[in-house]
Write an enzyme that holds these catalytic residues in place. Structure first.
Site, PDB file in Angstrom:
ATOM      1  N   ARG A 187    -122.874  19.885 101.464  1.00 39.44           N
ATOM      2  CA  ARG A 187    -124.230  19.471 101.796  1.00 39.44           C
ATOM      3  C   ARG A 187    -125.077  19.235 100.557  1.00 39.44           C
ATOM      4  O   ARG A 187    -125.835  18.264 100.483  1.00 39.44           O
ATOM      5  CB  ARG A 187    -124.872  20.513 102.715  1.00 39.44           C
ATOM      6  CG  ARG A 187    -124.353  20.427 104.141  1.00 39.44           C
ATOM      7  CD  ARG A 187    -124.911  21.490 105.054  1.00 39.44           C
ATOM      8  NE  ARG A 187    -124.269  22.775 104.827  1.00 39.44           N
ATOM      9  CZ  ARG A 187    -124.280  23.782 105.696  1.00 39.44           C
ATOM     10  NH1 ARG A 187    -124.906  23.654 106.851  1.00 39.44           N
ATOM     11  NH2 ARG A 187    -123.665  24.924 105.452  1.00 39.44           N
ATOM     12  N   ASP A 210    -113.213  15.823  96.030  1.00 40.21           N
ATOM     13  CA  ASP A 210    -113.293  16.817  97.099  1.00 40.21           C
ATOM     14  C   ASP A 210    -112.096  16.610  98.006  1.00 40.21           C
ATOM     15  O   ASP A 210    -112.051  15.647  98.776  1.00 40.21           O
ATOM     16  CB  ASP A 210    -114.602  16.686  97.891  1.00 40.21           C
ATOM     17  CG  ASP A 210    -114.843  17.891  98.798  1.00 40.21           C
ATOM     18  OD1 ASP A 210    -113.856  18.392  99.376  1.00 40.21           O
ATOM     19  OD2 ASP A 210    -116.001  18.327  98.913  1.00 40.21           O
ATOM     20  N   ARG A 214    -122.359  27.665  91.347  1.00 40.57           N
ATOM     21  CA  ARG A 214    -122.025  29.077  91.215  1.00 40.57           C
ATOM     22  C   ARG A 214    -121.509  29.362  89.815  1.00 40.57           C
ATOM     23  O   ARG A 214    -120.772  28.560  89.236  1.00 40.57           O
ATOM     24  CB  ARG A 214    -120.951  29.480  92.237  1.00 40.57           C
ATOM     25  CG  ARG A 214    -121.448  29.542  93.662  1.00 40.57           C
ATOM     26  CD  ARG A 214    -122.342  30.732  93.888  1.00 40.57           C
ATOM     27  NE  ARG A 214    -122.965  30.738  95.190  1.00 40.57           N
ATOM     28  CZ  ARG A 214    -123.882  31.614  95.567  1.00 40.57           C
ATOM     29  NH1 ARG A 214    -124.286  32.534  94.721  1.00 40.57           N
ATOM     30  NH2 ARG A 214    -124.411  31.568  96.771  1.00 40.57           N
ATOM     31  N   GLU A 232    -124.529  37.735  86.336  1.00 45.86           N
ATOM     32  CA  GLU A 232    -125.982  37.620  86.380  1.00 45.86           C
ATOM     33  C   GLU A 232    -126.594  38.986  86.694  1.00 45.86           C
ATOM     34  O   GLU A 232    -125.996  39.772  87.433  1.00 45.86           O
ATOM     35  CB  GLU A 232    -126.401  36.582  87.435  1.00 45.86           C
ATOM     36  CG  GLU A 232    -125.924  35.183  87.121  1.00 45.86           C
ATOM     37  CD  GLU A 232    -126.392  34.143  88.145  1.00 45.86           C
ATOM     38  OE1 GLU A 232    -127.126  34.528  89.095  1.00 45.86           O
ATOM     39  OE2 GLU A 232    -126.038  32.968  88.002  1.00 45.86           O
ATOM     40  N   HIS A 243    -130.969  30.745  87.108  1.00 44.30           N
ATOM     41  CA  HIS A 243    -130.616  30.633  88.528  1.00 44.30           C
ATOM     42  C   HIS A 243    -131.847  30.277  89.363  1.00 44.30           C
ATOM     43  O   HIS A 243    -132.243  31.001  90.280  1.00 44.30           O
ATOM     44  CB  HIS A 243    -129.985  31.931  89.037  1.00 44.30           C
ATOM     45  CG  HIS A 243    -129.104  31.725  90.243  1.00 44.30           C
ATOM     46  ND1 HIS A 243    -128.017  32.491  90.530  1.00 44.30           N
ATOM     47  CD2 HIS A 243    -129.171  30.803  91.250  1.00 44.30           C
ATOM     48  CE1 HIS A 243    -127.441  32.086  91.644  1.00 44.30           C
ATOM     49  NE2 HIS A 243    -128.126  31.057  92.105  1.00 44.30           N
ATOM     50  N   ALA A 250    -132.650  27.783  93.913  1.00 46.30           N
ATOM     51  CA  ALA A 250    -133.312  28.036  95.196  1.00 46.30           C
ATOM     52  C   ALA A 250    -134.751  28.498  95.027  1.00 46.30           C
ATOM     53  O   ALA A 250    -135.414  28.839  96.008  1.00 46.30           O
ATOM     54  CB  ALA A 250    -132.541  29.094  95.979  1.00 46.30           C
TER      55      ALA A 250
END
Length: 530
Positions: free
Chosen positions: A151, A171, A232, A261, A279, A282
């Site tokens: 996504r 992919d 990630r 982290e 990071h 988000a």
């Protein structure tokens, strides 16, 4: 009746709390204060966390009433999902809450790396005007390689298309036709590495993807490539990347995630051609609001006993299709009725789904039927999560069969199995009309047309006059009102099955008396929630 208790262990958006505050008692606690957290969970029905609260077996053991743990975000590194599953606790997250923010951050890092934004900014703040040193590159007509077309990868590719780039992707789980719809050409990882001017990684962290881009892969890249990782930490070997940046094989990198982290000490931080962020993929107001709202809605669904699409430890497909969702309560009722009719242990339970609905993933219907099948026979609270475990512990074989062939109804769900004595049992149901009215359509070969609601009674007997009258009189004498009744029979005077719904509970003693009076060879009752 007291309201269910929802423990909120970290800060959530006010809108998320508003979703819950009307129906549940909100209890806020600092999730990093272990003693306070454990004490707050003694009567909790739900726990909401973000990334700072560790939800391990000790926490789960301290919450015997806990039904759901919700993580307001994507990752679940701080939640012991296996321990939760064993205890029948649902675990949910917000898998789509930050996808736009993550894709946009990848674009930001790519642009920053292309135009040397980070070192140019640092130099200017240090009083140095170095226009020529920080000459960048355009994106137009460059090749951008997208590693992972999930996504976030799709959103990233769509945004990059606006810059006039050539898009290639790696992919192995995406069909070429789907990639073509997105304007992306699928290639091998080796070809992507050798052709791309920019590479952006958008993969989950799994044993297969850890270290996917290491020294070997970095020796295959097109000289001067710029690499972005907002997915990630650990997908790129950071030491190998630092070496490739230092010797010029890789022109620049934009890195938001790290193998360990928090990370404040990395060879990447010493390089001028790296733009690094802590990071932040988000970390937008919108993503945090979306995450809080998403898990609040999931908690509400879970505490209301409904299926939760974002439950990560439910053994069904991810999102339940809108056409499948209305069938979940019906399948659960069929499971409960199946167990009532079986009257004891069963060797197997198979859910058969027929009709056009099988175009979708219908595995959630199997879970719903299993949940119903065990609800009335175990002291444990049965959920969509632990129903398969309960079946396994009891040695019950479970199965799911599907077919698009359904001659009598648009869609029909059948729960069938083998009793302990080797005999078989089946019960079918469907949803009728635009109101999706639940109907029982068949029990053990007997055709019926009964709405499964309230208290349902079943009687098996030899067909003869007077049975209905006797039954009606006895129930009437007990002030029990009949809401609906159906009788199916093999032939006149043959084997008959009566199914009826009543408004009040029928005691075992009355059920037995009615059975004797009408000469029933088998009888059962089940109380269904409206």
């Amino acid at each position: 009746m007291p309201q269910p208790v929802v423990v909120v262990a970290e800060e959530l958006a006010p809108a998320a709390l508003n979703v819950l505050s009307h129906d549940f008692a909100i209890r806020q606690v600092d999730g990093t204060d272990r003693c306070a957290l454990l004490a707050a969970l003694s009567d909790a029905d739900a726990l909401l966390v973000r990334s700072a609260t560790l939800v391990d077996d000790e926490v789960l053991a301290a919450a015997p009433r806990l039904k759901v743990v919700a993580r307001a975000g994507v990752g679940l590194d701080n939640v012991d999902t296996s321990a939760a599953t064993t205890r029948g606790v649902m675990v949910v997250n917000a898998p789509t809450s930050n996808i736009t923010s993550a894709a946009e951050h990848a674009v930001a890092l790519l642009l920053a790396s292309a135009r040397n934004i980070s070192p140019a900014h640092a130099a200017l703040r240090a009083g140095q005007w170095k226009r020529s040193k920080y000459t960048g590159v355009e994106l137009l007509d460059k090749t951008v390689g997208v590693v992972g077309l999930g996504r976030v990868g799709v959103l990233f590719a769509q945004r990059m298309a606006g810059f006039g780039v050539n898009l290639v992707a790696y992919d192995p789980y995406v069909q070429p036709a789907r990639a073509a719809q997105l304007g992306v050409r699928l290639v091998s990882l080796e070809e992507l590495l050798g052709r791309s001017d920019f590479i952006s990684i958008h993969l989950p962290k799994t044993p297969e993807t850890v270290g996917l881009i290491s020294e070997r892969e970095l020796n295959l890249v097109k000289p001067g490539v710029r690499i972005i990782n907002c997915a990630r930490g650990g997908l790129i070997d950071e030491q190998a990347l630092a070496a490739a940046l230092a010797d010029g094989r890789v022109a620049a990198a934009g890195i938001d995630v790290y193998a360990k982290e928090p990370c404040t000490d990395s060879p990447l931080f010493e390089l001028d051609n790296v733009v690094a962020t802590p990071h932040l993929g988000a970390s937008t107001v919108e993503a945090q609001d979306k995450a809080g709202l998403a898990v609040a809605k999931s908690v509400k669904l879970a505490l209301d006993g409904e299926f939760v699409p974002d439950a990560v430890n439910v053994q069904a497909g991810g999102v339940v299709a809108e056409d499948v969702r209305p069938g979940l309560p019906l399948a659960e009722k069929l499971g409960r009725i199946f167990t009532a009719l079986a009257g004891g242990a069963t060797h197997s339970i198979t859910v058969d789904v027929r009709g056009e609905i099988v175009e979708h993933d219908v595995s959630a219907l199997q879970l719903a039927a299993l949940k119903g099948a065990f609800t009335d026979i175990t002291e444990e609270r049965v959920t969509f999560v632990n129903a398969p475990l309960l079946a396994k512990e009891r040695g019950v074989d479970v199965g799911l069969t599907t077919s698009s062939d359904s001659p009598d109804y648009r869609n029909v769900v059948t729960v069938h199995g083998v009793r302990g004595d080797g005999s078989t049992l089946s019960i079918s149901g469907t949803l009728l009309g635009h109101k999706q009215v639940q109907k029982i359509t068949k029990v053990d070969g007997f055709d019926l047309d009964l709405v499964p609601e309230g208290h349902v009674l079943f009687f098996r007997y030899d067909d003869r006059p007077g049975v209905v009258g006797t039954l009606g009189r006895m129930l009437g004498d007990a002030a029990i009102n009949i809401a609906g009744m159906q009788v199916g029979r093999t032939s006149t005077g043959g084997d008959a099955l009566m199914a009826l719904t009543v408004d009040q509970e029928v005691s075992p003693e009355l059920l037995q008396s009615v059975s004797v009076a009408i000469g029933a060879v088998a009888s059962s009752s089940v109380a269904l929630e409206e």
